[in-house]
Design a protein around this motif. Structure first.
Motif, short mmCIF file in Angstrom:
data_model
loop_
_atom_site.label_atom_id
_atom_site.label_comp_id
_atom_site.label_asym_id
_atom_site.label_seq_id
_atom_site.Cartn_x
_atom_site.Cartn_y
_atom_site.Cartn_z
N MET A 1 70.46 -13.05 12.16
CA MET A 1 69.46 -12.34 12.92
C MET A 1 68.93 -11.20 12.05
SD MET A 1 70.00 -10.31 16.56
CE MET A 1 71.50 -11.17 16.73
N LEU A 2 67.64 -11.04 12.09
CA LEU A 2 66.95 -9.97 11.37
C LEU A 2 66.30 -9.05 12.38
CD1 LEU A 2 65.62 -8.76 8.73
CD2 LEU A 2 63.72 -10.33 9.21
N ILE A 3 66.44 -7.75 12.17
CA ILE A 3 65.72 -6.77 12.99
C ILE A 3 64.68 -6.12 12.09
CG2 ILE A 3 65.87 -4.65 14.33
CD1 ILE A 3 68.69 -5.51 15.13
N ARG A 4 63.43 -6.19 12.54
CA ARG A 4 62.32 -5.66 11.75
C ARG A 4 61.34 -4.93 12.66
NH1 ARG A 4 58.08 -8.57 13.17
NH2 ARG A 4 58.23 -10.79 13.54
N LYS A 5 60.47 -4.16 12.04
CA LYS A 5 59.46 -3.43 12.80
C LYS A 5 58.59 -4.43 13.57
CE LYS A 5 55.85 0.00 12.33
NZ LYS A 5 55.10 0.87 11.43
N ALA A 6 58.32 -4.11 14.82
CA ALA A 6 57.45 -4.95 15.64
C ALA A 6 56.00 -4.69 15.26
CB ALA A 6 57.66 -4.65 17.12
N THR A 7 55.20 -5.73 15.33
CA THR A 7 53.77 -5.63 15.04
C THR A 7 52.99 -6.13 16.25
OG1 THR A 7 53.55 -7.86 14.16
CG2 THR A 7 54.25 -6.14 12.60
N PRO A 8 51.71 -5.82 16.33
CA PRO A 8 50.91 -6.37 17.43
C PRO A 8 50.94 -7.89 17.49
CG PRO A 8 49.72 -4.58 16.37
CD PRO A 8 50.95 -4.86 15.52
N GLU A 9 51.17 -8.54 16.37
CA GLU A 9 51.25 -10.00 16.34
C GLU A 9 52.50 -10.52 17.05
OE1 GLU A 9 50.53 -8.12 13.52
OE2 GLU A 9 48.38 -8.51 13.78
N ASP A 10 53.51 -9.67 17.24
CA ASP A 10 54.72 -10.06 17.96
C ASP A 10 54.54 -10.00 19.48
OD1 ASP A 10 56.49 -10.43 15.71
OD2 ASP A 10 56.51 -8.24 15.49
N TRP A 11 53.51 -9.28 19.93
CA TRP A 11 53.37 -9.06 21.37
C TRP A 11 53.29 -10.35 22.19
CZ3 TRP A 11 54.93 -5.70 24.53
CH2 TRP A 11 54.47 -5.71 25.86
N PRO A 12 52.55 -11.38 21.76
CA PRO A 12 52.52 -12.61 22.56
C PRO A 12 53.91 -13.23 22.78
CG PRO A 12 50.72 -12.62 20.99
CD PRO A 12 51.61 -11.45 20.62
N ALA A 13 54.84 -12.99 21.88
CA ALA A 13 56.20 -13.49 22.07
C ALA A 13 57.02 -12.56 22.94
CB ALA A 13 56.89 -13.68 20.71
N ILE A 14 56.73 -11.26 22.91
CA ILE A 14 57.47 -10.28 23.70
C ILE A 14 57.02 -10.29 25.16
CG2 ILE A 14 57.86 -7.79 24.04
CD1 ILE A 14 57.47 -7.47 20.97
N TRP A 15 55.71 -10.36 25.38
CA TRP A 15 55.15 -10.18 26.72
C TRP A 15 55.76 -11.09 27.79
CZ3 TRP A 15 53.49 -7.28 30.27
CH2 TRP A 15 52.76 -7.76 31.36
N PRO A 16 55.97 -12.38 27.56
CA PRO A 16 56.50 -13.21 28.65
C PRO A 16 57.85 -12.73 29.17
CG PRO A 16 55.54 -14.60 26.96
CD PRO A 16 55.59 -13.20 26.40
N PHE A 17 58.80 -12.41 28.29
CA PHE A 17 60.09 -11.96 28.81
C PHE A 17 60.03 -10.51 29.25
CE2 PHE A 17 60.88 -11.47 24.16
CZ PHE A 17 61.46 -10.21 24.08
N PHE A 18 59.21 -9.70 28.63
CA PHE A 18 58.98 -8.32 29.09
C PHE A 18 58.49 -8.34 30.54
CE2 PHE A 18 57.87 -3.87 27.92
CZ PHE A 18 57.10 -3.53 29.01
N ARG A 19 57.45 -9.14 30.80
CA ARG A 19 56.87 -9.25 32.14
C ARG A 19 57.93 -9.72 33.14
NH1 ARG A 19 53.31 -13.44 31.44
NH2 ARG A 19 55.12 -14.71 31.86
N ASP A 20 58.68 -10.76 32.77
CA ASP A 20 59.70 -11.29 33.69
C ASP A 20 60.78 -10.26 34.01
OD1 ASP A 20 58.26 -13.64 33.68
OD2 ASP A 20 59.69 -14.74 32.42
N ILE A 21 61.22 -9.52 33.00
CA ILE A 21 62.25 -8.51 33.21
C ILE A 21 61.73 -7.38 34.10
CG2 ILE A 21 63.58 -6.69 32.03
CD1 ILE A 21 63.87 -8.77 29.67
N VAL A 22 60.52 -6.92 33.82
CA VAL A 22 59.96 -5.82 34.62
C VAL A 22 59.69 -6.26 36.05
CG1 VAL A 22 57.95 -4.30 34.88
CG2 VAL A 22 59.04 -4.55 32.64
N THR A 23 59.09 -7.43 36.24
CA THR A 23 58.76 -7.86 37.60
C THR A 23 60.00 -8.23 38.42
OG1 THR A 23 58.29 -10.12 36.91
CG2 THR A 23 56.42 -8.60 37.02
#
Length: 162
Positions: A1-23
């Motif tokens: 596993m690699l941890i790296r700085k997030a970029t705007p290009e990562d958002w489409p991968a983050i948003w689905p689980f972000f949305r599910d966790i928040v809702t």
């Protein structure tokens, strides 16, 4: 596993689980109806704060964290962080890796402590993880969180000296 700085290009991968966790309304104090653009602005924070993603060897986003100063002015020596792990990748050490990364970031950045302001007491996996990394519960706001199935539960304030 690699941890790296997030970029705007990562958002489409983050948003689905972000949305599910928040809702789901079980672990974050964010508005349940938080829209995507606001969420992106809240999570992909500018320097000197930092947002990161944990990715596997093929680049799949497994989870994300954001870290920032917890207070301003004379309290700006205390950092904070938030974490979200894609539920499809839970149990693989992603949360631990992200938490350890944020603690190292804060220490390297010169912070004297980290404080989590609102850890929902029913989020026992997170509480157990944070304690295993050296955070202590220094207080609990009784009934500070309205959990969708458990009702009003406490919000822990957790602290770790760096």
């Amino acid at each position: 596993m690699l941890i790296r700085k997030a970029t705007p290009e990562d958002w489409p991968a983050i948003w689905p689980f972000f949305r599910d966790i928040v809702t789901a309304g079980e672990t974050f104090t964010y508005p349940l109806e938080l829209g995507e653009e606001d969420a992106k602005g809240w999570w992909l924070v500018p320097e000197p704060s930092r947002s990161v993603v944990a990715v596997d060897d093929v680049g799949t986003v497994l989870g994300t964290a954001k870290m920032n100063r917890n207070h301003m002015g004379n309290g700006s020596h205390v950092a904070s962080a938030s974490y979200m792990v894609d539920p499809r990748h839970s149990g693989r050490g992603v949360g631990r890796a992200l938490c350890e990364y944020t603690v190292d970031w804060a220490r390297t950045a010169g912070y004297r402590a980290m404080q989590f302001n609102a850890v929902v007491e029913t989020n026992t996996r997170a509480v157990r993880l944070y304690r295993s990394i050296g955070f202590e519960i220094i207080g609990t706001l009784p009934e500070g969180f309205n959990h969708p199935t458990e009702g009003y539960v406490g919000l822990h304030i957790m602290h770790k000296a760096l």
